[in-house]
Design a protein around this motif. Structure first.
Motif, PDB file in Angstrom:
ATOM      1  N   GLN A  51       0.842  -1.201   0.000  1.00 26.85           N
ATOM      2  CA  GLN A  51       0.000   0.000   0.000  1.00 26.85           C
ATOM      3  C   GLN A  51       0.877   1.251   0.000  1.00 26.85           C
ATOM      4  OE1 GLN A  51      -2.877   0.276   3.216  1.00 26.85           O
ATOM      5  NE2 GLN A  51      -2.864   2.502   3.087  1.00 26.85           N
ATOM      6  N   LEU A  52       1.909   1.262   0.820  1.00 26.37           N
ATOM      7  CA  LEU A  52       2.813   2.420   0.887  1.00 26.37           C
ATOM      8  C   LEU A  52       3.522   2.627  -0.444  1.00 26.37           C
ATOM      9  CD1 LEU A  52       4.371   1.884   4.442  1.00 26.37           C
ATOM     10  CD2 LEU A  52       2.565   3.504   3.786  1.00 26.37           C
ATOM     11  N   GLN A  53       3.894   1.538  -1.113  1.00 26.69           N
ATOM     12  CA  GLN A  53       4.548   1.647  -2.409  1.00 26.69           C
ATOM     13  C   GLN A  53       3.611   2.227  -3.462  1.00 26.69           C
ATOM     14  OE1 GLN A  53       5.828  -2.427  -2.743  1.00 26.69           O
ATOM     15  NE2 GLN A  53       7.869  -1.975  -1.931  1.00 26.69           N
ATOM     16  N   GLN A  54       2.338   1.905  -3.376  1.00 26.37           N
ATOM     17  CA  GLN A  54       1.366   2.458  -4.315  1.00 26.37           C
ATOM     18  C   GLN A  54       1.084   3.924  -4.019  1.00 26.37           C
ATOM     19  OE1 GLN A  54      -1.980  -0.148  -3.855  1.00 26.37           O
ATOM     20  NE2 GLN A  54      -1.094  -1.753  -5.122  1.00 26.37           N
ATOM     21  N   GLN A  55       1.088   4.275  -2.750  1.00 25.36           N
ATOM     22  CA  GLN A  55       0.657   5.597  -2.313  1.00 25.36           C
ATOM     23  C   GLN A  55       1.766   6.649  -2.317  1.00 25.36           C
ATOM     24  OE1 GLN A  55      -1.567   5.088   1.269  1.00 25.36           O
ATOM     25  NE2 GLN A  55      -2.282   7.191   1.332  1.00 25.36           N
ATOM     26  N   PHE A  56       3.016   6.249  -2.038  1.00 27.58           N
ATOM     27  CA  PHE A  56       4.079   7.236  -1.851  1.00 27.58           C
ATOM     28  C   PHE A  56       5.273   6.976  -2.770  1.00 27.58           C
ATOM     29  CE2 PHE A  56       1.990   6.839   2.364  1.00 27.58           C
ATOM     30  CZ  PHE A  56       1.431   8.114   2.416  1.00 27.58           C
ATOM     31  N   PRO A  57       5.705   7.999  -3.518  1.00 28.41           N
ATOM     32  CA  PRO A  57       6.830   7.860  -4.448  1.00 28.41           C
ATOM     33  C   PRO A  57       8.128   7.407  -3.778  1.00 28.41           C
ATOM     34  CG  PRO A  57       5.710   9.953  -4.813  1.00 28.41           C
ATOM     35  CD  PRO A  57       5.111   9.340  -3.591  1.00 28.41           C
ATOM     36  N   ALA A  58       8.381   7.830  -2.553  1.00 31.46           N
ATOM     37  CA  ALA A  58       9.625   7.457  -1.878  1.00 31.46           C
ATOM     38  C   ALA A  58       9.717   5.942  -1.702  1.00 31.46           C
ATOM     39  CB  ALA A  58       9.728   8.154  -0.531  1.00 31.46           C
ATOM     40  N   PHE A  59       8.607   5.293  -1.427  1.00 29.98           N
ATOM     41  CA  PHE A  59       8.589   3.836  -1.280  1.00 29.98           C
ATOM     42  C   PHE A  59       8.591   3.163  -2.650  1.00 29.98           C
ATOM     43  CE2 PHE A  59       7.150   5.022   2.920  1.00 29.98           C
ATOM     44  CZ  PHE A  59       7.735   4.066   3.722  1.00 29.98           C
ATOM     45  N   ARG A  60       7.779   3.681  -3.569  1.00 30.07           N
ATOM     46  CA  ARG A  60       7.655   3.098  -4.900  1.00 30.07           C
ATOM     47  C   ARG A  60       9.000   3.094  -5.629  1.00 30.07           C
ATOM     48  NH1 ARG A  60       3.291   5.371  -6.201  1.00 30.07           N
ATOM     49  NH2 ARG A  60       4.150   7.395  -6.718  1.00 30.07           N
ATOM     50  N   ASN A  61       9.748   4.206  -5.529  1.00 32.89           N
ATOM     51  CA  ASN A  61      11.022   4.342  -6.235  1.00 32.89           C
ATOM     52  C   ASN A  61      12.212   3.883  -5.405  1.00 32.89           C
ATOM     53  OD1 ASN A  61       9.515   5.459  -8.330  1.00 32.89           O
ATOM     54  ND2 ASN A  61       9.743   7.520  -7.521  1.00 32.89           N
ATOM     55  N   CYS A  62      11.936   3.370  -4.228  1.00 29.67           N
ATOM     56  CA  CYS A  62      12.972   2.854  -3.315  1.00 29.67           C
ATOM     57  C   CYS A  62      14.044   3.910  -3.045  1.00 29.67           C
ATOM     58  CB  CYS A  62      13.585   1.589  -3.884  1.00 29.67           C
ATOM     59  SG  CYS A  62      14.063   0.451  -2.586  1.00 29.67           S
ATOM     60  N   LEU A  63      13.586   5.105  -2.736  1.00 27.80           N
ATOM     61  CA  LEU A  63      14.493   6.207  -2.414  1.00 27.80           C
ATOM     62  C   LEU A  63      14.909   6.117  -0.949  1.00 27.80           C
ATOM     63  CD1 LEU A  63      12.456   9.092  -4.108  1.00 27.80           C
ATOM     64  CD2 LEU A  63      14.459   7.902  -5.040  1.00 27.80           C
ATOM     65  N   PRO A  64      16.099   6.622  -0.621  1.00 25.94           N
ATOM     66  CA  PRO A  64      16.497   6.651   0.792  1.00 25.94           C
ATOM     67  C   PRO A  64      15.498   7.497   1.591  1.00 25.94           C
ATOM     68  CG  PRO A  64      18.368   7.055  -0.619  1.00 25.94           C
ATOM     69  CD  PRO A  64      17.156   7.095  -1.503  1.00 25.94           C
ATOM     70  N   LEU A  65      14.946   6.925   2.626  1.00 25.61           N
ATOM     71  CA  LEU A  65      13.889   7.589   3.387  1.00 25.61           C
ATOM     72  C   LEU A  65      14.457   8.590   4.388  1.00 25.61           C
ATOM     73  CD1 LEU A  65      11.637   4.491   4.102  1.00 25.61           C
ATOM     74  CD2 LEU A  65      11.331   6.231   2.328  1.00 25.61           C
ATOM     75  N   ALA A  66      13.708   9.663   4.581  1.00 26.16           N
ATOM     76  CA  ALA A  66      14.084  10.684   5.552  1.00 26.16           C
ATOM     77  C   ALA A  66      14.064  10.093   6.954  1.00 26.16           C
ATOM     78  CB  ALA A  66      13.116  11.865   5.470  1.00 26.16           C
TER      79      ALA A  66
END
Length: 153
Positions: free
Chosen positions: A32-47
């Protein structure tokens, strides 16, 4: 005396509500988080403090499930590889934030090295076990051949 029949009671009860966010598994939440938030979807380093951002946006979120989902995400090879080379962290929307420290990059690199080493050791142990099993099978086969050769007399 109760005048309603058991069938009426079942019909009168409301249908169960869909599963609340608290009832979902960590993997389901991560999807769900990957669908909803670009940071999770694109596997970016999280704040740092991304958990607080998540709770602010999704107040009904179960903390334990959220932490498990974050653990799965941040422990994935894809995320660790991104962290190893990253210079900037991102918020939920994918906006750049604070820098990734050398310590965090080094930690990601070390975790990856440990994982690859452990995987190599596991594969070597499997190969060694397969070779030992094959050698044992060959030894048994030779013993049977010898036994059959000398028992004919």
């Amino acid at each position: 005396m109760n005048t309603t029949s058991p069938v009426e009671e079942v019909v009168d009860t409301p249908a169960p509500a869909p599963a609340a966010p608290a009832a979902m598994s960590a993997r389901t939440l991560l999807k769900q988080l990957q669908q909803q938030f670009p940071a999770f979807r694109n596997c970016l380093p999280l704040a740092i403090g991304i958990d607080k951002q998540l709770l602010a946006r999704l107040p009904d979120l179960d903390r334990k499930t959220m932490r498990a989902a974050l653990g799965i995400h941040t422990g994935s090879l894809r995320y660790l590889r991104a962290m190893e080379k990253a210079t900037v962290r991102y918020d939920l929307d994918g906006a750049a934030g604070a820098e990734v420290t050398d310590t965090h990059r080094l930690h990601a690199k070390e975790v990856l090295q440990q994982r690859f080493k452990k995987e190599a050791e596991r594969k070597k142990a499997e190969r060694d076990a397969a070779q030992a099993e094959e050698a044992n099978r060959m030894r048994q086969e030779k013993l049977l051949q010898l036994a059959s050769k000398f028992s004919r007399t």
